[in-house]
Motif scaffolding. Structure first.
Motif, PDB file in Angstrom:
ATOM      1  N   ASP B  72      36.718 -34.618   3.638  1.00  0.00           N
ATOM      2  CA  ASP B  72      37.058 -35.836   2.874  1.00  0.00           C
ATOM      3  C   ASP B  72      37.531 -36.937   3.818  1.00  0.00           C
ATOM      4  O   ASP B  72      37.158 -38.103   3.666  1.00  0.00           O
ATOM      5  N   GLU B  73      38.364 -36.538   4.786  1.00  0.00           N
ATOM      6  CA  GLU B  73      38.839 -37.515   5.769  1.00  0.00           C
ATOM      7  C   GLU B  73      37.656 -38.067   6.565  1.00  0.00           C
ATOM      8  O   GLU B  73      37.580 -39.266   6.843  1.00  0.00           O
ATOM      9  N   GLY B  74      36.716 -37.142   6.912  1.00  0.00           N
ATOM     10  CA  GLY B  74      35.515 -37.552   7.627  1.00  0.00           C
ATOM     11  C   GLY B  74      34.704 -38.554   6.812  1.00  0.00           C
ATOM     12  O   GLY B  74      34.169 -39.523   7.350  1.00  0.00           O
ATOM     13  N   ILE B  75      34.647 -38.331   5.488  1.00  0.00           N
ATOM     14  CA  ILE B  75      33.892 -39.259   4.616  1.00  0.00           C
ATOM     15  C   ILE B  75      34.611 -40.612   4.570  1.00  0.00           C
ATOM     16  O   ILE B  75      33.982 -41.664   4.670  1.00  0.00           O
ATOM     17  N   LEU B  76      35.937 -40.564   4.450  1.00  0.00           N
ATOM     18  CA  LEU B  76      36.703 -41.813   4.372  1.00  0.00           C
ATOM     19  C   LEU B  76      36.655 -42.600   5.676  1.00  0.00           C
ATOM     20  O   LEU B  76      36.791 -43.821   5.679  1.00  0.00           O
ATOM     21  N   THR B  77      36.508 -41.882   6.802  1.00  0.00           N
ATOM     22  CA  THR B  77      36.477 -42.577   8.090  1.00  0.00           C
ATOM     23  C   THR B  77      35.061 -42.662   8.655  1.00  0.00           C
ATOM     24  O   THR B  77      34.890 -42.925   9.839  1.00  0.00           O
ATOM     25  N   ALA B  78      34.061 -42.370   7.826  1.00  0.00           N
ATOM     26  CA  ALA B  78      32.665 -42.496   8.276  1.00  0.00           C
ATOM     27  C   ALA B  78      32.406 -43.943   8.702  1.00  0.00           C
ATOM     28  O   ALA B  78      33.022 -44.877   8.172  1.00  0.00           O
ATOM     29  N   TYR B  79      31.540 -44.092   9.652  1.00  0.00           N
ATOM     30  CA  TYR B  79      31.333 -45.406  10.258  1.00  0.00           C
ATOM     31  C   TYR B  79      31.033 -46.493   9.230  1.00  0.00           C
ATOM     32  O   TYR B  79      31.687 -47.530   9.196  1.00  0.00           O
ATOM     33  N   LYS B  80      30.067 -46.203   8.356  1.00  0.00           N
ATOM     34  CA  LYS B  80      29.667 -47.232   7.383  1.00  0.00           C
ATOM     35  C   LYS B  80      30.804 -47.535   6.408  1.00  0.00           C
ATOM     36  O   LYS B  80      31.035 -48.685   6.046  1.00  0.00           O
ATOM     37  N   THR B  81      31.520 -46.495   5.989  1.00  0.00           N
ATOM     38  CA  THR B  81      32.632 -46.688   5.055  1.00  0.00           C
ATOM     39  C   THR B  81      33.696 -47.583   5.680  1.00  0.00           C
ATOM     40  O   THR B  81      34.227 -48.491   5.034  1.00  0.00           O
ATOM     41  N   MET B  82      34.012 -47.323   6.941  1.00  0.00           N
ATOM     42  CA  MET B  82      35.053 -48.118   7.610  1.00  0.00           C
ATOM     43  C   MET B  82      34.603 -49.551   7.825  1.00  0.00           C
ATOM     44  O   MET B  82      35.403 -50.483   7.724  1.00  0.00           O
ATOM     45  N   GLN B  83      33.309 -49.710   8.113  1.00  0.00           N
ATOM     46  CA  GLN B  83      32.775 -51.068   8.273  1.00  0.00           C
ATOM     47  C   GLN B  83      32.929 -51.841   6.962  1.00  0.00           C
ATOM     48  O   GLN B  83      33.361 -52.999   6.959  1.00  0.00           O
ATOM     49  N   GLU B  84      32.563 -51.177   5.861  1.00  0.00           N
ATOM     50  CA  GLU B  84      32.656 -51.837   4.548  1.00  0.00           C
ATOM     51  C   GLU B  84      34.106 -52.158   4.200  1.00  0.00           C
ATOM     52  O   GLU B  84      34.415 -53.251   3.713  1.00  0.00           O
ATOM     53  N   ARG B  85      34.991 -51.198   4.508  1.00  0.00           N
ATOM     54  CA  ARG B  85      36.406 -51.419   4.198  1.00  0.00           C
ATOM     55  C   ARG B  85      36.973 -52.565   5.047  1.00  0.00           C
ATOM     56  O   ARG B  85      37.730 -53.395   4.557  1.00  0.00           O
ATOM     57  N   ALA B  86      36.566 -52.593   6.309  1.00  0.00           N
ATOM     58  CA  ALA B  86      37.036 -53.671   7.188  1.00  0.00           C
ATOM     59  C   ALA B  86      36.545 -55.019   6.674  1.00  0.00           C
ATOM     60  O   ALA B  86      37.297 -56.008   6.657  1.00  0.00           O
ATOM     61  N   ALA B  87      35.293 -55.037   6.226  1.00  0.00           N
ATOM     62  CA  ALA B  87      34.731 -56.295   5.708  1.00  0.00           C
ATOM     63  C   ALA B  87      35.481 -56.739   4.449  1.00  0.00           C
ATOM     64  O   ALA B  87      35.799 -57.922   4.287  1.00  0.00           O
ATOM     65  N   ARG B  88      35.767 -55.759   3.567  1.00  0.00           N
ATOM     66  CA  ARG B  88      36.510 -56.086   2.334  1.00  0.00           C
ATOM     67  C   ARG B  88      37.910 -56.594   2.656  1.00  0.00           C
ATOM     68  O   ARG B  88      38.452 -57.438   1.964  1.00  0.00           O
ATOM     69  N   ALA B  89      38.481 -56.055   3.745  1.00  0.00           N
ATOM     70  CA  ALA B  89      39.839 -56.465   4.123  1.00  0.00           C
ATOM     71  C   ALA B  89      39.848 -57.804   4.851  1.00  0.00           C
ATOM     72  O   ALA B  89      40.903 -58.303   5.231  1.00  0.00           O
ATOM     73  N   GLY B  90      38.676 -58.377   5.062  1.00  0.00           N
ATOM     74  CA  GLY B  90      38.597 -59.708   5.662  1.00  0.00           C
ATOM     75  C   GLY B  90      38.395 -59.710   7.162  1.00  0.00           C
ATOM     76  O   GLY B  90      38.438 -60.764   7.795  1.00  0.00           O
ATOM     77  N   PHE B  91      38.168 -58.549   7.775  1.00  0.00           N
ATOM     78  CA  PHE B  91      37.920 -58.520   9.222  1.00  0.00           C
ATOM     79  C   PHE B  91      36.466 -58.898   9.504  1.00  0.00           C
ATOM     80  O   PHE B  91      35.575 -58.582   8.720  1.00  0.00           O
ATOM     81  N   THR B  92      36.267 -59.563  10.611  1.00  0.00           N
ATOM     82  CA  THR B  92      34.888 -59.859  11.026  1.00  0.00           C
ATOM     83  C   THR B  92      34.701 -59.365  12.455  1.00  0.00           C
ATOM     84  O   THR B  92      35.679 -59.245  13.206  1.00  0.00           O
ATOM     85  N   GLU B  93      33.469 -59.101  12.812  1.00  0.00           N
ATOM     86  CA  GLU B  93      33.203 -58.624  14.168  1.00  0.00           C
ATOM     87  C   GLU B  93      33.316 -59.784  15.154  1.00  0.00           C
ATOM     88  O   GLU B  93      32.980 -60.927  14.814  1.00  0.00           O
ATOM     89  N   ILE B  94      33.768 -59.457  16.353  1.00  0.00           N
ATOM     90  CA  ILE B  94      33.859 -60.494  17.386  1.00  0.00           C
ATOM     91  C   ILE B  94      32.443 -60.886  17.804  1.00  0.00           C
ATOM     92  O   ILE B  94      31.586 -60.015  17.997  1.00  0.00           O
ATOM     93  N   ASP B  95      32.234 -62.173  17.923  1.00  0.00           N
ATOM     94  CA  ASP B  95      30.965 -62.652  18.462  1.00  0.00           C
ATOM     95  C   ASP B  95      31.153 -62.766  19.972  1.00  0.00           C
ATOM     96  O   ASP B  95      31.829 -63.681  20.461  1.00  0.00           O
ATOM     97  N   PHE B  96      30.568 -61.833  20.700  1.00  0.00           N
ATOM     98  CA  PHE B  96      30.819 -61.816  22.141  1.00  0.00           C
ATOM     99  C   PHE B  96      30.085 -62.929  22.888  1.00  0.00           C
ATOM    100  O   PHE B  96      30.246 -63.068  24.087  1.00  0.00           O
ATOM    101  N   GLU B  97      29.282 -63.676  22.148  1.00  0.00           N
ATOM    102  CA  GLU B  97      28.648 -64.825  22.799  1.00  0.00           C
ATOM    103  C   GLU B  97      29.569 -66.042  22.742  1.00  0.00           C
ATOM    104  O   GLU B  97      29.324 -67.051  23.405  1.00  0.00           O
ATOM    105  N   ASP B  98      30.603 -65.945  21.927  1.00  0.00           N
ATOM    106  CA  ASP B  98      31.544 -67.055  21.803  1.00  0.00           C
ATOM    107  C   ASP B  98      32.817 -66.711  22.581  1.00  0.00           C
ATOM    108  O   ASP B  98      33.650 -65.928  22.138  1.00  0.00           O
ATOM    109  N   ASN B  99      32.938 -67.315  23.757  1.00  0.00           N
ATOM    110  CA  ASN B  99      34.066 -66.983  24.639  1.00  0.00           C
ATOM    111  C   ASN B  99      35.423 -67.359  24.061  1.00  0.00           C
ATOM    112  O   ASN B  99      36.452 -66.890  24.534  1.00  0.00           O
ATOM    113  N   ASP B 100      35.414 -68.203  23.053  1.00  0.00           N
ATOM    114  CA  ASP B 100      36.702 -68.619  22.464  1.00  0.00           C
ATOM    115  C   ASP B 100      37.287 -67.509  21.582  1.00  0.00           C
ATOM    116  O   ASP B 100      38.456 -67.559  21.211  1.00  0.00           O
TER     117      ASP B 100
END
Lengths: 618, 161
Positions: B72-100
């Motif tokens: 169950d913990e593995g399901i909750l921390t599965a890559y796609k699940t965590m990505q979706e949860r992070a997105a819902r929480a308002g996190f965005t991925e760093i754009d490494f092309e933008d040095n700022d």
């Protein structure tokens, strides 16, 4: 008194003694009678012992950070006790078929199967009921309406329905790293684990099950043995890098309509595989789809299971051999006339063109077959194949994945080998290698001439003990100086060889050494055809201190370009752009600033290396 | 004739009867005591056996639950699940092309949270030794007991000397 009591007492003693003798005699007869002995044994078996199945669990599989990739979950087998279900079919079917998703008529039919002691006692309805389904059933069972009465005018119940827990394999990330993990078929466990880590380490991952004969006689003290769970395996792959690679290759597969796309990323200093992605893929929780998705030409894990003719990426090894054996230097000039003739057979370039005088860097820039045939002639067949042995081409890498395939190199002495073989081998034709063999061989150039044992297992954990897999050197085919020279040459040549925008953008950030490859495919009866190809790319960086090496193989792209420079190189660039920050590697400019404090502000215009070819550096 | 037949006292018949009855009762009582001890031991062993079976089932259930919860913990921390949860929480991925958006800094001694950190795995370790609720007194034979005592005696002697 004496005359009255003593005779009576004597008679009593005599009678009891006689009865005792009869009893002892009877006991002796029973103890020696075969039928009685058998009956005793059967009775003991039936009433004095209970056989208990004791099982442990299959070990887990984790990525290098400890995220679960393969674990176990509980499901329930739902069965009907026929003795209790007979006569209650309608009630049972009405109350359980909706909860467990079973066919109402089937349940009804099964519930009335006649109960036959010892023969027909229970019937399993499903083996895959979930915990939620079981909870729903238990709630319904506890709150059954009392108005339904059976034949005896008692309220109907669901006591005939019994549940047994099962442990089965579950893959929380669905298709992530499916080709590395393999699968354990929980619906048909006797067929055994298939592919990847599951099959390779089946003997240590496997759960143990023993039947223990438990005595019910209180005078026979017993204890149930404790079975340790199967070992857990921690992989070297990083799921973030794996996911980034898989996302990119899925897109490439869709764009090119290739048979398959495969990427391997390795740390050349340790031999650790950081990612090994392939597409098409399957969800491991629906492993039965593998039979439809994977074929003889498109295997479950092409990176280790599918040797192919790599084409021009092989020139990296040929050039390393030529430089290391001292027959050429980077500045050695080869005059390309477009044709190099061996035993009356013309060797031509990929575009049938002639490029005139070229240094060895030029030979790599333009990927000249003629040049490669020329330098292998200089090296000589014996030495060339000795080097291939040292690069371990044609040998298995012994990576910890099931089903590794290899194709032995045909060498002088074999009836299949001719002088032309040496020339064609020089540019990756007439020999076959898997992506893992190729990346392992070429990693020598990225790691100062040393090949580290490629491995995908970081740790094995068993019963509280941890065995760490330490990197080990397996071959040193070339010198460190040759490795650095070839890396510099390829970092220079790749700027000209690949003109894709995304690749050029990557080169602006990081100095990468690499080589494209477009391997023609031989078709029986037609020979090598130019309509389809295997597009490959190998690259490593940063060129001054390589931290990764990646190998890309696009198998027979059907849509768009078939050239490695246009199909595989952009995919490599996309993947490296994505994973580079995640490897905690700043771009070259930032690295220069961080470690020297000197930050280049603009690109020098006319800066040339020792071989007369300019490249951007700090 | 009387002088030749000297009279002697003998135990009264009722006393003899009483003696026999008491003897029989003593034997019966002794047998009953032995049977009581036997029954008591049997009862305790049966109880222990039942406890072992119940604990075994309990242990198997815990073991299954641990495996289930780990997954169950593995399901909750599965890559796609965590990505979706992070997105819902308002996190965005760093754009490494933008040095700022990011900066690299060197921190002496900091090894970072990169790919070379040790895996964080919590696995229940199995018992390495078989643990039995049954005391050895109930399982070992007289010979084993004697052998153990003799061995222990020898070991103690060796240690002492």
């Amino acid at each position: 008194m004496k005359s009255q009591i003593e005779p009576r007492f004597r008679v009593l003693v005599f009678v009891f003694s006689f009865l005792s003798l009869i009893m002892i005699g009877r006991i002796c007869m029973l103890m020696l009678d075969d039928a009685a002995i058998q009956m005793k044994a059967e009775t003991e078996e039936d009433y004095e012992y209970m056989t208990v199945e004791v099982s442990s669990e299959r070990g887990n599989i984790y990525d290098r950070q400890g995220y679960l990739l393969a674990g176990n979950t509980v499901t329930y087998s739902i069965a009907l006790n026929l003795q209790a279900s007979n006569g209650h079919a309608q009630f049972i079917a009405d109350n359980i078929s909706d909860i467990f998703g079973l066919d109402h008529e089937t349940v009804k039919k099964v519930a009335d199967y006649p109960f036959v002691p010892g023969l027909n006692v229970e019937y399993t309805l499903t083996k895959d009921a979930t915990k939620d389904q079981l909870t729903a059933f238990q709630e319904r069972k506890a709150n059954l309406p009392r108005e339904y009465l059976n034949k005896n005018d008692r309220p109907e119940n669901l006591d005939a329905v019994v549940a047994y827990p099962n442990i089965h394999r579950y893959y929380p990330n669905d298709d992530l790293a499916f080709n590395i993990i393999g699968f354990f078929p929980y619906k048909n466990p006797t067929s055994g684990a298939a592919y990847g880590i599951e099959q390779y380490y089946d003997d240590i991952l496997a759960a143990q099950t023993i039947s223990h004969r438990f005595s019910l006689d209180p005078n026979v003290p017993d204890r149930i043995p404790n079975l340790p769970n199967g070992a857990s395996v921690v992989l070297t792959i990083d799921r973030k890098i794996q996911e980034l690679c898989e996302n990119s290759i899925k897109q490439t597969l869709a764009n090119t309509e290739a048979k398959s796309v495969t990427v391997v990323v390795e740390n050349p200093k340790t031999g650790e595989i950081l990612a090994m992605a392939t597409s098409p893929s399957i969800d491991l929780n629906e492993y039965w789809e593998s039979g439809e998705v994977f074929t003889r030409d498109n295997k479950f894990n092409p990176a280790v299971m599918q040797p192919y003719e790599p084409g021009s990426v092989f020139k990296v090894l040929t050039m390393a051999i030529a430089i290391d054996s001292g027959v050429v230097k980077p500045s050695t000039i080869f005059n390309d006339t477009g044709v190099y003739t061996v035993m009356g057979t013309d060797i031509m370039n990929w575009n049938r063109g002639a490029w005139g005088p070229q240094s060895m860097v030029g030979c790599m820039q333009h990927s000249l077959n003629t040049c490669m045939a020329y330098i292998t002639d200089l090296v000589g067949a014996e030495k060339f194949y000795e080097y291939l042995d040292k690069f371990r081409i044609g040998k298995p890498t012994n990576i910890e994945l099931a089903g590794e395939d290899y194709y032995p190199v045909i060498k002088p002495g074999s009836s299949l080998w001719t002088q032309i073989s040496l020339s064609t081998n020089s540019f990756g034709q007439g020999l076959m290698a898997t992506p893992i063999q190729m990346i392992s061989a070429i990693s020598a150039i990225a790691n100062n001439g040393v090949i580290m044992q490629p491995h995908i297992v970081r740790e094995i954990r068993y019963n509280g003990q941890v065995e760490k897999i330490t990197p080990s050197e397996i071959s040193r085919p070339i010198t460190a100086e040759t490795a650095r020279t070839v890396t510099d040459m390829l970092a220079t040549s790749i700027e000209i060889e690949v003109l894709d925008d995304s690749f050029e953008y990557l080169l602006d950030q990081i100095r990468i050494a690499g080589k494209t490859g477009t391997g023609e495919i031989a078709i029986e009866g037609l020979g090598y055809v130019s309509t389809t190809a295997n597009a490959s790319f190998v690259g490593w960086g940063p060129a001054d201190d390589p931290q990764f090496i990646a190998y890309v193989w696009v198998q027979e792209p059907k849509k768009g370009s078939i050239w490695g420079s246009e199909v595989s190189a952009p995919l490599f660039a996309e993947i490296v752009q994505e994973i580079y920050p995640y490897l905690r590697l700043p771009d070259d400019k930032t690295r220069q600033c961080l470690y020297t404090g000197v930050c280049p502000t603009e690109e020098p215009e006319d800066d040339y290396d020792d071989y007369g070819y300019g490249y951007y550096y700090w | 004739m009387k002088a030749n037949n000297p009279s002697a006292y003998r135990m009264a018949p009722w006393r003899k009867q009483m003696k026999r009855i008491i003897t029989i009762l003593l034997v019966t009582f002794g047998t009953a005591c032995v049977m009581l001890v036997y029954l008591s031991i049997s009862e305790r062993m049966t109880d222990i056996n039942m406890k072992i079976q119940a604990l075994q089932e309990e242990r198997a259930e815990y073991s299954r639950n641990i495996a289930d919860l780990t997954t169950d913990e593995g399901i909750l921390t599965a890559y796609k699940t965590m990505q979706e949860r992070a997105a819902r929480a308002g996190f965005t991925e760093i754009d490494f092309e933008d040095n700022d958006q990011y900066a690299y800094v060197i921190v002496d001694g900091y090894t970072g949270a990169g790919i070379n950190t040790e895996p964080q795995i919590q696995e229940p370790s199995s018992l390495t030794e078989i643990v039995s609720l049954i005391k050895p007194e109930y399982t070992e034979s007289l010979q084993e007991w004697l052998y153990k005592r003799i061995s222990t005696g020898i070991e103690s002697y060796e240690v002492t000397n």
